[in-house]
Design an enzyme around this catalytic site. Structure first.
Site, PDB file in Angstrom:
ATOM      1  N   HIS A  23       9.539   5.744   8.946  1.00  0.00           N
ATOM      2  CA  HIS A  23      10.110   6.035   7.706  1.00  0.00           C
ATOM      3  C   HIS A  23      11.676   6.305   8.141  1.00  0.00           C
ATOM      4  O   HIS A  23      11.854   6.816   8.949  1.00  0.00           O
ATOM      5  CB  HIS A  23       9.502   7.206   6.946  1.00  0.00           C
ATOM      6  CG  HIS A  23       8.202   6.672   6.299  1.00  0.00           C
ATOM      7  ND1 HIS A  23       7.986   6.626   4.943  1.00  0.00           N
ATOM      8  CD2 HIS A  23       7.130   6.405   6.756  1.00  0.00           C
ATOM      9  CE1 HIS A  23       6.712   6.212   4.597  1.00  0.00           C
ATOM     10  NE2 HIS A  23       6.166   6.124   5.729  1.00  0.00           N
ATOM     11  N   CYS A  41       5.603   9.148   0.754  1.00  0.00           N
ATOM     12  CA  CYS A  41       4.365   9.706   1.074  1.00  0.00           C
ATOM     13  C   CYS A  41       4.231  10.796  -0.289  1.00  0.00           C
ATOM     14  O   CYS A  41       4.803  11.786  -0.068  1.00  0.00           O
ATOM     15  CB  CYS A  41       3.884  10.504   1.995  1.00  0.00           C
ATOM     16  SG  CYS A  41       2.524  11.146   2.222  1.00  0.00           S
ATOM     17  N   ARG A  66       0.957  -1.034   0.120  1.00  0.00           N
ATOM     18  CA  ARG A  66      -0.074  -0.034   0.019  1.00  0.00           C
ATOM     19  C   ARG A  66       0.864   1.243  -0.017  1.00  0.00           C
ATOM     20  O   ARG A  66       0.906   1.951  -1.027  1.00  0.00           O
ATOM     21  CB  ARG A  66      -0.860  -0.127   0.985  1.00  0.00           C
ATOM     22  CG  ARG A  66      -2.050   0.872   1.079  1.00  0.00           C
ATOM     23  CD  ARG A  66      -2.001   2.398   1.275  1.00  0.00           C
ATOM     24  NE  ARG A  66      -1.219   2.621   2.602  1.00  0.00           N
ATOM     25  CZ  ARG A  66      -0.629   3.979   2.865  1.00  0.00           C
ATOM     26  NH1 ARG A  66      -0.811   4.820   1.921  1.00  0.00           N
ATOM     27  NH2 ARG A  66      -0.086   3.964   3.942  1.00  0.00           N
TER      28      ARG A  66
END
Ligand code: ZN
Length: 315
Positions: free
Chosen positions: A212, A243, A18
């Site tokens: 992250h 992102c 995802r």
């Protein structure tokens, strides 16, 4: 840990399919996505953020959410979660038989506007609207808090802002929380104060951490989470990710590097590390670019090199 105690089990939630695939500029074929998920399930991964039921117009990379859910193998004990932004998404996700729905709201107003195109209050109203649908189908909901450890637009995020969002989730029956370090701003002290504040105020909430590796200390933050008793971490195969709505965001911490660390520290994950690394290498091969994961290059710590094959330094 001694011989009388079982190694502690840590849940490793794969989010590359995802978070990672969404960040790629091109659409990845459905069968590739399905292959990766099936390969990871075969390697022992038991939890996934599989895909997202956001509007296909907003995220065309994941427009095949229904197809992916229909085609992946279903195995007892494997939890396939999907992101759900609103009631419409919840209905699609329920029809696709997801095991868990995940929603997310940013702890920073500016990031929330940039990412979701709505205010925190409006995003929480969407969650409030869709949670009854999840309940009706008996599907648990996970509430993610994006930019929980800092915002690329606003800087420091107040712990209170994180607590306020969790309070809203909690009132809607949500007991699984993910703290998202969207742009890699977490550090061990920030993780410590945030997680401790949540544990103190919401002792019945299960916390997962999503780091992250933007500044190279993702796994240091995991160590801090482990010290605080956190038992679930999110990561992506090969370190895929980023992102698209946050400047400077790079990949998630890498699943195989995370599993290597956990196993070396004596934790149990149920995952076969070598099988996992093989999946990472295959993703890297068909993506045709080097991925940030390091274990897949180096292999086991005690792997012996053949001395004869090492070039000698001369002079
Ligand atoms: Zn992420």
């Amino acid at each position: 840990m001694n011989a009388l105690t079982q190694p502690k089990h840590i849940i490793v939630t794969e989010v590359g399919t995802r978070d990672g695939f969404q960040a790629e500029p091109v659409f990845i074929a459905t069968e590739r996505k399905v292959d990766v998920i099936n390969g990871l399930i075969d390697a022992g991964v038991q939890s996934f953020e599989t895909t997202s039921f956001v509007s296909p117009r907003a995220v065309p990379q994941l427009a095949d959410a229904t197809e992916v859910m229909a085609q992946v193998q279903r195995k007892p004990g494997v939890r396939l979660t999907a992101l759900v932004p609103n009631a419409r998404g919840a209905e699609r996700a329920a029809a696709a038989k997801v095991d868990m729905m995940a929603c997310f709201v940013s702890a920073s107003e500016t990031h929330c506007q940039a990412n979701l195109n709505k205010s925190i209050v409006a995003a929480l109203a969407d969650v409030h609207e869709f949670t009854p649908i999840a309940r009706q189908f008996n599907i648990p909901v996970r509430g993610a808090v994006a930019t929980a450890f800092g915002c690329p637009f606003e800087g420091e995020v107040a712990t209170q802002s994180v607590l306020d969002i969790i309070a809203a989730y909690h009132a809607d029956g949500v007991r699984h929380i993910t703290l998202g370090d969207t742009t890699g701003m977490a550090t061990p002290p920030v993780v410590r104060r945030t997680v401790r504040a949540i544990q103190a105020r919401f002792p019945d909430v299960l916390i997962a951490l999503h780091f992250h590796n933007t500044r190279g200390i993702g796994l240091a933050n995991v160590m801090t989470g482990l010290e605080l008793g956190v038992v679930e971490f999110e990561s992506s195969i090969g370190g895929l990710g980023g992102c698209p709505f946050a400047p400077g965001a790079t990949g998630n911490i890498c699943t195989e590097d995370l599993v290597y660390l956990l196993h070396e520290c004596g934790y149990h994950t149920g995952i076969d590390l070598e099988a996992l690394a093989a999946v990472a290498r295959s993703v890297q091969d068909w993506m045709g670019k080097p991925l940030p994961g390091q274990y897949m290059r180096s292999g086991p710590r005690l792997k012996r090199s053949d001395l004869a094959s090492v070039r000698r330094a001369v002079g």
